[in-house]
Each structure stands twice: as structure tokens, then as C-alpha cells.
Scaffold this motif. Structure first.
Motif, PDB file in Angstrom:
ATOM      1  N   THR A  20       0.426  -0.969   0.036  1.00 22.30           N
ATOM      2  CA  THR A  20       0.037  -0.576   0.143  1.00 22.30           C
ATOM      3  C   THR A  20       0.746   1.351   0.449  1.00 22.30           C
ATOM      4  O   THR A  20       1.609   1.371   0.822  1.00 22.30           O
ATOM      5  N   LEU A  21       0.580   1.864  -0.973  1.00 20.82           N
ATOM      6  CA  LEU A  21       1.305   3.200  -0.635  1.00 20.82           C
ATOM      7  C   LEU A  21       0.276   4.457  -0.856  1.00 20.82           C
ATOM      8  O   LEU A  21      -0.685   4.398  -1.965  1.00 20.82           O
ATOM      9  N   ARG A  22       1.427   6.245  -0.831  1.00 22.04           N
ATOM     10  CA  ARG A  22       0.824   6.731  -1.609  1.00 22.04           C
ATOM     11  C   ARG A  22       2.141   7.536  -2.206  1.00 22.04           C
ATOM     12  O   ARG A  22       3.175   7.944  -2.177  1.00 22.04           O
ATOM     13  N   VAL A  23       1.333   7.733  -3.908  1.00 17.95           N
ATOM     14  CA  VAL A  23       2.838   8.597  -4.308  1.00 17.95           C
ATOM     15  C   VAL A  23       2.785   9.988  -4.119  1.00 17.95           C
ATOM     16  O   VAL A  23       1.583  10.071  -3.542  1.00 17.95           O
ATOM     17  N   PRO A  24       4.058  10.311  -4.502  1.00 21.17           N
ATOM     18  CA  PRO A  24       3.876  11.952  -4.354  1.00 21.17           C
ATOM     19  C   PRO A  24       2.450  13.339  -4.924  1.00 21.17           C
ATOM     20  O   PRO A  24       1.384  11.828  -6.361  1.00 21.17           O
ATOM     21  N   GLY A  25       2.477  14.580  -4.929  1.00 20.62           N
ATOM     22  CA  GLY A  25       1.519  15.082  -4.907  1.00 20.62           C
ATOM     23  C   GLY A  25       1.579  15.007  -5.766  1.00 20.62           C
ATOM     24  O   GLY A  25       2.245  15.013  -7.271  1.00 20.62           O
ATOM     25  N   ASP A  26       0.112  15.769  -6.369  1.00 15.39           N
ATOM     26  CA  ASP A  26       0.342  15.945  -8.158  1.00 15.39           C
ATOM     27  C   ASP A  26       1.230  17.164  -8.044  1.00 15.39           C
ATOM     28  O   ASP A  26       0.700  18.206  -8.304  1.00 15.39           O
ATOM     29  N   LYS A  27       1.455  17.040  -9.398  1.00 18.72           N
ATOM     30  CA  LYS A  27       2.839  18.124  -9.668  1.00 18.72           C
ATOM     31  C   LYS A  27       1.645  19.164 -10.427  1.00 18.72           C
ATOM     32  O   LYS A  27       1.810  20.750 -10.220  1.00 18.72           O
ATOM     33  N   SER A  28       1.278  19.035 -11.038  1.00 18.42           N
ATOM     34  CA  SER A  28      -0.068  20.378 -12.300  1.00 18.42           C
ATOM     35  C   SER A  28      -0.560  21.523 -10.562  1.00 18.42           C
ATOM     36  O   SER A  28      -0.946  22.415 -10.149  1.00 18.42           O
ATOM     37  N   ILE A  29      -1.546  20.327  -9.700  1.00 14.19           N
ATOM     38  CA  ILE A  29      -1.881  21.530  -9.099  1.00 14.19           C
ATOM     39  C   ILE A  29      -1.301  22.296  -7.627  1.00 14.19           C
ATOM     40  O   ILE A  29      -0.936  22.837  -7.081  1.00 14.19           O
ATOM     41  N   SER A  30       0.402  21.011  -7.547  1.00 13.49           N
ATOM     42  CA  SER A  30       1.172  21.613  -6.184  1.00 13.49           C
ATOM     43  C   SER A  30       1.722  23.017  -7.332  1.00 13.49           C
ATOM     44  O   SER A  30       1.796  23.971  -6.902  1.00 13.49           O
ATOM     45  N   HIS A  31       1.837  23.053  -8.909  1.00 13.00           N
ATOM     46  CA  HIS A  31       2.540  24.373  -9.072  1.00 13.00           C
ATOM     47  C   HIS A  31       1.054  25.488  -9.137  1.00 13.00           C
ATOM     48  O   HIS A  31       1.807  26.059  -9.039  1.00 13.00           O
ATOM     49  N   ARG A  32      -0.105  24.864  -9.654  1.00 14.10           N
ATOM     50  CA  ARG A  32      -0.728  25.783  -9.228  1.00 14.10           C
ATOM     51  C   ARG A  32      -1.112  26.615  -8.079  1.00 14.10           C
ATOM     52  O   ARG A  32      -1.285  27.236  -7.945  1.00 14.10           O
ATOM     53  N   SER A  33      -0.740  25.985  -7.351  1.00 11.02           N
ATOM     54  CA  SER A  33      -1.615  25.950  -5.225  1.00 11.02           C
ATOM     55  C   SER A  33      -0.409  27.001  -4.925  1.00 11.02           C
ATOM     56  O   SER A  33      -0.722  28.657  -4.393  1.00 11.02           O
ATOM     57  N   LEU A  34       0.745  26.864  -5.273  1.00  7.30           N
ATOM     58  CA  LEU A  34       2.302  27.849  -5.417  1.00  7.30           C
ATOM     59  C   LEU A  34       2.049  29.199  -5.844  1.00  7.30           C
ATOM     60  O   LEU A  34       2.000  30.258  -5.405  1.00  7.30           O
ATOM     61  N   MET A  35       1.649  29.221  -7.229  1.00  3.26           N
ATOM     62  CA  MET A  35       1.227  30.473  -8.244  1.00  3.26           C
ATOM     63  C   MET A  35       0.316  31.364  -7.394  1.00  3.26           C
ATOM     64  O   MET A  35      -0.257  32.520  -7.311  1.00  3.26           O
ATOM     65  N   PHE A  36      -1.022  30.089  -7.390  1.00  5.67           N
ATOM     66  CA  PHE A  36      -2.329  30.878  -6.977  1.00  5.67           C
ATOM     67  C   PHE A  36      -1.711  31.127  -5.823  1.00  5.67           C
ATOM     68  O   PHE A  36      -2.620  32.917  -4.944  1.00  5.67           O
ATOM     69  N   GLY A  37      -1.222  31.310  -5.037  1.00  4.50           N
ATOM     70  CA  GLY A  37      -1.001  31.116  -3.817  1.00  4.50           C
ATOM     71  C   GLY A  37      -0.558  32.870  -3.077  1.00  4.50           C
ATOM     72  O   GLY A  37      -0.735  33.613  -2.311  1.00  4.50           O
ATOM     73  N   ALA A  38       1.083  32.983  -4.048  1.00  3.47           N
ATOM     74  CA  ALA A  38       1.491  34.272  -4.321  1.00  3.47           C
ATOM     75  C   ALA A  38       0.995  35.253  -4.732  1.00  3.47           C
ATOM     76  O   ALA A  38       1.243  35.987  -4.852  1.00  3.47           O
ATOM     77  N   VAL A  39      -0.675  35.401  -5.378  1.00  2.81           N
ATOM     78  CA  VAL A  39      -1.058  36.344  -6.240  1.00  2.81           C
ATOM     79  C   VAL A  39      -2.458  36.886  -4.872  1.00  2.81           C
ATOM     80  O   VAL A  39      -3.164  36.881  -6.054  1.00  2.81           O
ATOM     81  N   ALA A  40      -2.738  35.310  -4.171  1.00  2.00           N
ATOM     82  CA  ALA A  40      -4.091  36.088  -3.353  1.00  2.00           C
ATOM     83  C   ALA A  40      -3.247  36.714  -1.670  1.00  2.00           C
ATOM     84  O   ALA A  40      -2.121  36.869  -1.329  1.00  2.00           O
ATOM     85  N   VAL A  41      -4.085  36.719  -1.298  1.00  2.00           N
ATOM     86  CA  VAL A  41      -4.555  37.784   0.038  1.00  2.00           C
ATOM     87  C   VAL A  41      -4.043  36.790   0.916  1.00  2.00           C
ATOM     88  O   VAL A  41      -5.226  36.390   1.202  1.00  2.00           O
ATOM     89  N   GLY A  42      -3.265  36.778   2.187  1.00  2.00           N
ATOM     90  CA  GLY A  42      -3.634  36.353   2.832  1.00  2.00           C
ATOM     91  C   GLY A  42      -2.538  35.057   2.710  1.00  2.00           C
ATOM     92  O   GLY A  42      -2.008  34.769   2.085  1.00  2.00           O
ATOM     93  N   GLU A  43      -2.549  33.959   4.361  1.00  2.00           N
ATOM     94  CA  GLU A  43      -1.828  32.891   3.745  1.00  2.00           C
ATOM     95  C   GLU A  43      -2.685  31.673   3.123  1.00  2.00           C
ATOM     96  O   GLU A  43      -3.750  31.363   3.585  1.00  2.00           O
ATOM     97  N   THR A  44      -1.218  30.781   2.269  1.00  2.00           N
ATOM     98  CA  THR A  44      -2.176  29.492   1.806  1.00  2.00           C
ATOM     99  C   THR A  44      -1.718  28.896   2.155  1.00  2.00           C
ATOM    100  O   THR A  44      -0.306  28.574   2.362  1.00  2.00           O
ATOM    101  N   VAL A  45      -2.120  27.695   3.044  1.00  2.00           N
ATOM    102  CA  VAL A  45      -1.772  26.336   3.522  1.00  2.00           C
ATOM    103  C   VAL A  45      -1.634  25.081   2.929  1.00  2.00           C
ATOM    104  O   VAL A  45      -3.210  25.076   1.924  1.00  2.00           O
ATOM    105  N   ILE A  46      -0.574  24.509   1.765  1.00  2.00           N
ATOM    106  CA  ILE A  46      -0.574  23.376   1.624  1.00  2.00           C
ATOM    107  C   ILE A  46      -0.821  22.246   1.799  1.00  2.00           C
ATOM    108  O   ILE A  46       0.985  22.309   2.153  1.00  2.00           O
TER     109      ILE A  46
END
Length: 447
Positions: A20-46
Motif C-alpha cells: 500500500t502506498l501514496r505516490v507523491p502529490g499531483d505536480k499540476s496542482i502543486s505548481h498552481r497552488s504555489l502560484m495562486f497563493g503568491a497572488v492571493a491576499v493572506g496565507e495559503t496552506v498546502i
């Protein structure tokens, strides 16, 4: 950037896989979470951010543009944004490593800011076409200086006077769609992208999660019109990154190919625009069960129970390509073990990925004793015999992580071991791949 030292790897046949395993997080979503958090107001927790080299390069780029992005001791990433329109001009060149997704999306994001940003990448990324994003972004008002053919290194001369417009994609590409939408995000008015074939919609889903108004409309000709209303106030959000379905494809296919195997893959992303591989493998007779279906921050996920068994050849229609464009190399490996002929249609986009994946897959399979044909229409035909291929070859990877992982999976079932000339780039998307696979029962090691 300096290239990682080449790391030849060798994969030998194994028995049944289990675990049983969990492969690493989704690359497409990871990129976007960092970018969108960077242009949002306040803190984004990933939670569950992929910590591969590609995504870490994106985090470094967002810091260079004025946002805060750091990993806590608890493994959770926190991004404190600069606000929409608040990105600052970076002091140095942004090195996007091996990631076309990061480069194209970030080019779109900075194009609507009055700053000049320089981009580069590794020896693979600088060969990949960027005119597909430059053309629409120039029409919105940004300016570019690049090498011939619009290739990196390039400079984006952005402006806060970009204008909205409607753009019909000439090729199905979530990266180009996202680049235009992200430029439109900081542009007054409504920016629309029309796509004839549905592509990944992670950008639309996540922008809505951050508070943007994004609409999707079906047109009379069947195309989709995706629109973003510019200059919203984005607010920091909590994000749970699913396990990457593209990474899950490797242990999944490995288990299918080894009789008696049973592997459980947890929290795998089940976005309908990413599930083409599962649809195809089920048509081939694969034993895949989908358990515990649920949503994580707007993205559907499930646990996948995979059991080894026989596969049969099928025809994969061209309209399925956008939902599985990264999975064709591993599908071709599965097809080489199947009984009968598998025909994959509409693979033109494979020629402009991290490598010419169509050519690389065909060459690697041929070296391993599999009969294949590449059609003038960018199709790939694999003639399976229902028996394990011979293997016994060294396969060139051309710095492509998915080529390397695909042929290491192939070596787990071939008559003779398969070697790849360089597995160093696997860490861009699947850090710890060798350890994870060996934990299931694989025999992958240094060549």
C-alpha cells in the motif's frame, strides 16, 4: 543550471508485487497552488505538496517575485501572497528546470505585471516551444525577447495595461489555456479561451477555490469557452494536493503486468480530465477497483486497488489524448505485454514534451524486442504477443523522467533486464521512485 550527474539504472524481472502506498502529490496542482497563493491576499496552506525539483523551482520563483513560500517542520507549505498585481521584478533569472507547465503558466502570470522577467530552464526545457503562449500574450499587450522559435531563455516585458480578448486554442493544451487565463486574471474585463477538446481544468477549479469568477460554456460547435473575470481579490486558501495520477500510473501498470500482484494506491486524483489511462486499461481488461471515492478541496480522489492479470490490445481514440497525454509512454509498455495490437491515435503533442516522446517510446520498445510502428498521422501501433518482451537493452531517456520510469517498469517483466541511461531526472516528478517501487517488490538498482 548545472545538469545532475547521469545515473544509469537497471530493472530486472520480479515476482508478484504487493503493498500500500501514496505516490507523491499531483505536480499540476502543486505548481498552481504555489502560484495562486503568491497572488492571493493572506496565507495559503498546502498539504501534500509535491517536493520534486520542478515544484521546488516554482517555489523559488515565487519567492523571487516577492511572495513568501516556505515548508514548515510539519511538512506543510505556507504561502503568503503579494496580492493580485503585486508581484515584484525579480533580481535574477527564473530557472524553471525541467518544467514546461511551470514556465508557461508563470509566463502568463507575470505578463500582466509591469515588470521584466527573465526565464530559462535545463537542456530539455530550452528546446520546448513557447510561441504557443507568446502569440496570445502578445495580443494582450505583453512583449517578449526570445531565441529563435520563441524558445528559452526569454524575457517577458509585462504591462499592467493588458487587454482582454477571446482566444481559440490551435492545439489542445491546458498549459496554453492556463497562461492566457492567468494573464486575464489581472486584466480588466473578461478573457475567454475556447478549446475544441476539453483539457485539464485544474486552473479553473483552483481559481474558483481562491475566489475568482470562472465560467465554462458549451458552444454550438461543441467547443468549450472558458472565461475569467479579471481583477478579483483572491484570498488565501487551504489546499490538499491529491496523489498524482500520472505518477500512480507507474506502480499501477507494474502491478497489472506481474501475475498475482495486488497493490493499493491511496488518494489518487480522479479528475475526469485526467483519467484516460484508467479508461483505456479497463478496456484492455485490467483489474482496477476504485474505492473510497471522495473530494479533497474540490478535486475528486479515490483509492485504487490493482491486481495483476492479462491484458488485450485496443484502439485508443484521438479525443482521449488530452486526458492522458503524459501516460502514453507507460501505456505503450503495458501494450507490449498485451495479447494483440494496440493502436494509439492523435499523439502529435508527444513530440513537444520533455523529449520527442513518440520517437523515444518507439525506439525503446524496438530495442527491447517489441514490434512497433509510428504512423505519419502521429499514431503509435504496438504489436503485443501476450508474452513478456525480450528486454535486454539500454534505453536512452533524453532527460525525460517519464521515459525513464516507463522502461524501468518494463524491465520488471521482460525476459532480460532493462537499463536506462539516466534516471537522475526522475526526481523532477517522483522523488523516491526507486525506493517506492522496490518496497513493492521491484528490483531496480544502479547499473
Amino acid at each position: 543550471m548545472s545538469l545532475p550527474q547521469a545515473r544509469p539504472l537497471r530493472s530486472a524481472a520480479t515476482g508478484a508485487l504487493s503493498g500500500t502506498l501514496r505516490v507523491p502529490g499531483d505536480k499540476s496542482i502543486s505548481h498552481r497552488s504555489l502560484m495562486f497563493g503568491a497572488v492571493a491576499v493572506g496565507e495559503t496552506v498546502i498539504h501534500g505538496l509535491l517536493e520534486g525539483e520542478d515544484v521546488l523551482n516554482t517555489a523559488a520563483a515565487m519567492r523571487a517575485l516577492g511572495a513568501q513560500a516556505e515548508r514548515g517542520a510539519d511538512g506543510v507549505w505556507r504561502v503568503r501572497g503579494a496580492g493580485l498585481g503585486g508581484l515584484a521584478e525579480p533580481a535574477g533569472v527564473l530557472d524553471m528546470g525541467n518544467s514546461g507547465t511551470a514556465a508557461r503558466l508563470l509566463i502568463g502570470l507575470v505578463a500582466s505585471h509591469p515588470i521584466t522577467t527573465f526565464f530559462t530552464g535545463d537542456a530539455s526545457l530550452v528546446k520546448r516551444p513557447m510561441m504557443r503562449v507568446i502569440t496570445p500574450l502578445e495580443r494582450m499587450g505583453a512583449s517578449f525577447v526570445s531565441r529563435a522559435g520563441g524558445r528559452l531563455p526569454l524575457a517577458v516585458v509585462g504591462t499592467d495595461q493588458t487587454v482582454p480578448f477571446t482566444y481559440r486554442l490551435p492545439v489542445a493544451s491546458a498549459q496554453v489555456k492556463s497562461a492566457v487565463l492567468l494573464c486575464g486574471l489581472n486584466t480588466a474585463g473578461v478573457t475567454t479561451v475556447i478549446e475544441s477538446e476539453p483539457t485539464r481544468d485544474h486552473t479553473e477549479l483552483m481559481l474558483r477555490h481562491f475566489g475568482a469568477t470562472v465560467t465554462t460554456e458549451r458552444l454550438e460547435d461543441g467547443a468549450l469557452a472558458v472565461s475569467v473575470t479579471g481583477q478579483p481579490e483572491l484570498t488565501g486558501r487551504e489546499i490538499f494536493v491529491p496523489a498524482d495520477p500520472s505518477s500512480a500510473a507507474f506502480p499501477l501498470v507494474a502491478a497489472l503486468l506481474r501475475p498475482g500482484s495486488e497493490v493499493l494506491l491511496r488518494d489518487v486524483g480522479m479528475n475526469p480530465r485526467r483519467t484516460g489511462l484508467y479508461d483505456t486499461l479497463l478496456e484492455m481488461g485490467a483489474d482496477i477497483g476504485f474505492e473510497n471515492r471522495r473530494n479533497l478541496a474540490g478535486e475528486p480522489v479515490a483509492d485504487l486497488r490493482v491486481r495483476g492479470g492479462e491484458l488485450k490490445g485496443v484502439v485508443v481514440p484521438p479525443d482521449r489524448a488530452p486526458s492522458m497525454i503524459d501516460e502514453y509512454p507507460i501505456l505503450a509498455v503495458a501494450a507490449s505485454f498485451a495479447q494483440g495490437t494496440t493502436v494509439m491515435l492523435g499523439l502529435k503533442e508527444l513530440r513537444v514534451k520533455e523529449s520527442d516522446r513518440l520517437a523515444m517510446v518507439a525506439e525503446g520498445l524496438t530495442r527491447c524486442g517489441v514490434r512497433v510502428e509510428v504512423g505519419a498521422d502521429d499514431s503509435l501501433t504496438v504489436y503485443g504477443t501476450g508474452r513478456p518482451p525480450q528486454g535486454g537493452a539500454t534505453v536512452a531517456t533524453a532527460m525525460d523522467h517519464r521515459i525513464a520510469m516507463s522502461f524501468l517498469v518494463m524491465g520488471m517483466g521482460t525476459a532480460e533486464p532493462v537499463q536506462v541511461d539516466d534516471g537522475a531526472f526522475i526526481d523532477t516528478s517522483f522523488p523516491g521512485f526507486t525506493t517506492v517501487m522496490n518496497g513493492l517488490g521491484a528490483r531496480i538498482g544502479a547499473a
